[in-house]
Design an enzyme around this catalytic site. Structure first.
Site, mmCIF file in Angstrom:
data_model
loop_
_atom_site.group_PDB
_atom_site.id
_atom_site.type_symbol
_atom_site.label_atom_id
_atom_site.label_comp_id
_atom_site.label_asym_id
_atom_site.label_seq_id
_atom_site.Cartn_x
_atom_site.Cartn_y
_atom_site.Cartn_z
ATOM 1 N N ASP A 44 9.342 -45.166 6.856
ATOM 2 C CA ASP A 44 8.177 -44.286 6.979
ATOM 3 C C ASP A 44 8.330 -43.367 8.193
ATOM 4 O O ASP A 44 7.498 -42.495 8.437
ATOM 5 C CB ASP A 44 6.856 -45.076 6.999
ATOM 6 N N ASP A 83 10.145 -48.680 2.746
ATOM 7 C CA ASP A 83 9.133 -49.077 3.733
ATOM 8 C C ASP A 83 7.744 -48.998 3.115
ATOM 9 O O ASP A 83 7.396 -47.971 2.516
ATOM 10 C CB ASP A 83 9.186 -48.063 4.879
ATOM 11 N N GLU A 114 5.928 -54.477 7.969
ATOM 12 C CA GLU A 114 5.866 -54.718 9.414
ATOM 13 C C GLU A 114 4.913 -55.875 9.718
ATOM 14 O O GLU A 114 3.810 -55.929 9.167
ATOM 15 C CB GLU A 114 5.357 -53.469 10.146
ATOM 16 N N GLU A 181 12.842 -54.742 16.078
ATOM 17 C CA GLU A 181 12.867 -53.451 16.793
ATOM 18 C C GLU A 181 12.342 -53.582 18.213
ATOM 19 O O GLU A 181 11.350 -54.279 18.463
ATOM 20 C CB GLU A 181 12.003 -52.438 16.016
HETATM 21 O O1 KIV Z 1 10.709 -46.229 9.466
HETATM 22 C C1 KIV Z 1 11.833 -46.503 9.902
HETATM 23 O O2 KIV Z 1 12.758 -45.672 9.925
HETATM 24 C C2 KIV Z 1 12.033 -47.855 10.411
HETATM 25 C C3 KIV Z 1 13.198 -48.069 11.318
HETATM 26 C C4 KIV Z 1 12.818 -47.663 12.689
HETATM 27 C C5 KIV Z 1 13.683 -49.462 11.267
HETATM 28 O O3 KIV Z 1 11.248 -48.716 10.160
#
Ligand code: KIV
Length: 263
Positions: A44, A83, A114, A181
């Site tokens: 995202d 995501d 997440e 992260e």
């Molecule tokens: O959205 C994204 O690109 C991510 C990375 C930072 C792992 O979640």
């Protein structure tokens, strides 16, 4: 052609070879990533580098599905992670309904969620209903506004203990791998050692089971800000500007098109 990774080969790579994950948001770049990356993440983060927003929070499911379809079209031989955007997995039923949309409308191999212990029930519900889940613990970009910025995690004993609980809870809930992260390197290393699934780091040091970078950061295309953990493998922004300037100069000087470009 390299063989497409599967959930099983990704799990088996733990302790054998570091996994390479990179983001892509369209078919063109996904195709370029395919030969070197084990997994392509439609992050995202596209809301920032592609859509020009300040954070990831306003990314929508429709946007993620659109970009995931494009990535899957461009990289047919890649393991693709979609995501789940902010607000699309606030409870288990909503999470399942939205993940089913991703699975039915795209060829994504899994979704990414997440959160840690607090999201374990949701992850469990998804995995027990046929949705493969990649976890994401530590610094959570979707918590940017609620936490007042991007906060590095694992600095205190309490945070370290919570991160270990998060990782174990996500593994127990059936996730096949997780992103970690913005976590102190020694803590990330302990976490990778205490779970049986691959832990893919971004800003989490070298002692984990793989790395992920946002492509527009590592190609030097995104100029708004560069986190400490990013290595720029090329100065893409300068290269693009120089190429476009050369084109503009040649158009203005009537040096382009030449005979070879003319019918
Ligand atoms: O959205 C994204 O690109 C991510 C990375 C930072 C792992 O979640």
């Amino acid at each position: 052609m390299t063989k497409k990774m599967t959930i099983s080969s990704i799990k088996k790579s733990k302790g054998v070879k570091p996994l390479v994950m990179i983001t892509a948001y369209d078919a063109l770049f996904a195709k370029l990533m395919e030969s070197s990356a084990d997994m392509i993440l439609v992050g995202d983060s596209l809301n920032m580098s592609f859509a020009g927003k300040d954070d990831t929070l306003s990314a929508t499911l429709e946007q993620m599905i659109y970009h995931t379809k494009a990535v899957c079209n461009g990289a047919k031989n890649s393991f693709v992670v979609c995501d789940m955007p902010f607000g699309t997995y606030t409870d288990k039923d909503k999470a399942l309904e939205n993940s089913i949309k991703v699975f039915q409308q795209t060829s994504a191999d899994c979704v990414k969620i997440e959160g840690g212990e607090d999201k374990a029930t949701i992850v469990k519900y998804l995995t027990s209903n046929g949705i493969a889940v990649c976890g994401h613990i530590g610094l959570l970009p979707q918590a940017f506004r609620s936490e007042g910025g991007y906060k590095i995690k694992g600095k205190s004993d309490n945070e370290r203990e919570q991160l270990i609980k998060d990782a174990k809870a996500i593994e127990d809930a059936g996730a096949f791998c997780m992103v970690i992260e913005g976590v102190k390197a020694d803590v990330a290393s302990d976490i990778a050692a205490c779970v049986g699934i691959p832990v893919i780091g971004i800003g989490a040091g070298v002692d984990v089971d793989g790395q992920v970078l946002v492509f527009s950061d590592m190609l030097g295309l995104y100029e708004e800000f560069t986190p400490k953990f990013v290595k720029k493998y090329m100065d893409g922004a300068t290269l693009v500007r120089e190429a476009v300037k050369s084109y503009a100069d040649e158009v203005q000087e009537k040096e382009f098109p030449q005979e070879i470009h003319t019918y």
